[in-house]
Design an enzyme around this catalytic site. Sequence first.
Site, PDB file in Angstrom:
ATOM      1  N   LYS A 111     -26.276  16.364   7.460  1.00 22.36           N
ATOM      2  CA  LYS A 111     -26.446  17.777   7.821  1.00 22.36           C
ATOM      3  C   LYS A 111     -27.449  18.452   6.887  1.00 22.36           C
ATOM      4  O   LYS A 111     -28.257  19.264   7.318  1.00 22.36           O
ATOM      5  CB  LYS A 111     -25.100  18.503   7.794  1.00 22.36           C
ATOM      6  N   LYS A 192     -24.870   6.850  18.388  1.00 27.57           N
ATOM      7  CA  LYS A 192     -23.451   6.656  18.716  1.00 27.57           C
ATOM      8  C   LYS A 192     -22.999   7.599  19.845  1.00 27.57           C
ATOM      9  O   LYS A 192     -23.417   8.753  19.889  1.00 27.57           O
ATOM     10  CB  LYS A 192     -22.638   6.954  17.438  1.00 27.57           C
ATOM     11  N   LYS A 195     -18.066  12.578  21.211  1.00 28.83           N
ATOM     12  CA  LYS A 195     -17.447  13.546  22.111  1.00 28.83           C
ATOM     13  C   LYS A 195     -18.016  14.952  21.994  1.00 28.83           C
ATOM     14  O   LYS A 195     -17.910  15.745  22.914  1.00 28.83           O
ATOM     15  CB  LYS A 195     -15.926  13.547  21.959  1.00 28.83           C
TER      16      LYS A 195
HETATM   17  N1  AQP Z   1     -19.042   5.648  19.756  1.00 30.17           N
HETATM   18  C1  AQP Z   1     -17.951   5.185  19.188  1.00 30.17           C
HETATM   19  N2  AQP Z   1     -17.690   3.859  19.203  1.00 30.17           N
HETATM   20  C2  AQP Z   1     -16.575   3.354  18.632  1.00 30.17           C
HETATM   21  N3  AQP Z   1     -15.652   4.121  18.018  1.00 30.17           N
HETATM   22  C3  AQP Z   1     -15.873   5.453  17.990  1.00 30.17           C
HETATM   23  N4  AQP Z   1     -15.176   6.458  17.483  1.00 30.17           N
HETATM   24  C4  AQP Z   1     -15.824   7.616  17.707  1.00 30.17           C
HETATM   25  N5  AQP Z   1     -16.937   7.389  18.383  1.00 30.17           N
HETATM   26  C5  AQP Z   1     -17.004   6.047  18.572  1.00 30.17           C
HETATM   27  C6  AQP Z   1     -13.896   6.288  16.795  1.00 30.17           C
HETATM   28  O1  AQP Z   1     -12.997   7.217  17.365  1.00 30.17           O
HETATM   29  C7  AQP Z   1     -12.272   7.864  16.345  1.00 30.17           C
HETATM   30  C8  AQP Z   1     -12.688   9.324  16.426  1.00 30.17           C
HETATM   31  O2  AQP Z   1     -12.475   9.960  15.282  1.00 30.17           O
HETATM   32  P1  AQP Z   1     -12.978  11.435  15.027  1.00 30.17           P
HETATM   33  O3  AQP Z   1     -12.834  12.267  16.214  1.00 30.17           O
HETATM   34  O4  AQP Z   1     -12.204  11.892  13.840  1.00 30.17           O
HETATM   35  O5  AQP Z   1     -14.458  11.238  14.546  1.00 30.17           O
HETATM   36  P2  AQP Z   1     -15.835  10.767  15.057  1.00 30.17           P
HETATM   37  O6  AQP Z   1     -16.006   9.346  14.669  1.00 30.17           O
HETATM   38  O7  AQP Z   1     -16.816  11.737  14.519  1.00 30.17           O
HETATM   39  O8  AQP Z   1     -15.788  10.844  16.654  1.00 30.17           O
HETATM   40  P3  AQP Z   1     -16.816  11.487  17.639  1.00 30.17           P
HETATM   41  O9  AQP Z   1     -16.380  11.155  19.011  1.00 30.17           O
HETATM   42  O10 AQP Z   1     -18.214  11.118  17.246  1.00 30.17           O
HETATM   43  O11 AQP Z   1     -16.564  13.034  17.390  1.00 30.17           O
HETATM   44  P4  AQP Z   1     -17.541  14.201  16.975  1.00 30.17           P
HETATM   45  O12 AQP Z   1     -18.557  14.270  18.067  1.00 30.17           O
HETATM   46  O13 AQP Z   1     -16.681  15.416  16.884  1.00 30.17           O
HETATM   47  O14 AQP Z   1     -18.129  13.843  15.646  1.00 30.17           O
HETATM   48  C9  AQP Z   1     -12.679   7.188  15.030  1.00 30.17           C
HETATM   49  O15 AQP Z   1     -11.776   6.143  14.744  1.00 30.17           O
HETATM   50  C10 AQP Z   1     -14.039   6.660  15.338  1.00 30.17           C
HETATM   51  O16 AQP Z   1     -14.400   5.539  14.552  1.00 30.17           O
END
Ligand code: AQP
Length: 329
Positions: A111, A192, A195
Amino acid sequence: MKRMLSGIKPTGRVTLGNYIGAIKPFVSYQDEYEMFIFVANLHSMTVYQEPKELRQNTKDLIALYIAAGLDPKKCTLFLQSDVLEHAQLGWYLGCMVNMGELSRMTQYKDKVAKGESIGAGIFNYPSLMNADILMYDPDYVPVGEDQKQHVELCRDIAERFNSRYSDTFKIPEPLIAKVGSRIMDLQNPTKKMSKSDETSKGCIYILDDINVSKKKIKSAVTDSDSHVHFDPIHKPGISNLLEIYSILSNRSIEDIENQYEGKGYGEFKTDLAEIVGQELEKIQKRYKEITTGSYLDDILEEGAQKARIIARKKLSKVERKIGITIKKR
Ligand code: AQP
């Protein structure tokens, strides 16, 4: 039974990446480990969440944990904000971490590099994560590759606390799946699938309309070659699809490569679209059944009660050791 703990933030609609990288493995661990799985809603606050969407995303996440196969009888499911001890322990542990350690966390550094405005929550959220983990003395914390650094910091803080105040916390191990821990965006396979992404074309959501999800697979970016072959460096798009195929069909990548030898991408994508569609259909059916009535509220209440018993005990122990309380609770 060894103990395992993990959580997901309700920061958007649950993706196929979240399912493959987190929820599906959680389901596979539940017979072997004592599981604590929570909705990390305090962490979601580090980025502005529209309140109505946050409520819906929270409800959907807990429902999808169960719809995907997590059994509330085997696994303690709860909302992080229902267990107030997380925030309090987070404060104590935050007082033991250095600015330098927090500044080295990749999410914060990314960031800064992008010149984005950064809230204090983003900077300090590893302290809350340390509390989430250390509160329950888990043996393992299943995380994605990009979260490994946080579990390492958590281990350092636990060791620091234990050596300053005597043994209090178990030192947890990160658990990173060999495949599926980084499912990529279907339109930009070097990034990646997330969400909270603004565009939804490259992202399959578990609650997507089935036909929409199939279309997303069929229009996934691949390459000009037509050889179904796993090579994440030179063929990131097709390799990502192969990884999804392999995990959802429970077959080896090599076996799938052999099946599509000389057949081109069209047939491969059509078959994968079917596999993804079937997986989502199964989950969505169960999701519909459990989101009516008060079932989810009851599950969350039960989960919070179980989690609170452990959390209160651990927080009391910490408070006695650090000298902040004078009464024996
Ligand atoms: N693309 C991915 N492939 C495999 N695993 C994934 N995870 C997230 N994206 C993928 C796993 O899902 C869990 C989500 O944890 P989180 O919501 O605390 O954090 P994150 O990894 O930051 O997930 P996102 O979907 O990318 O959310 P945002 O967009 O809010 O940052 C974790 O176990 C992660 O490894």
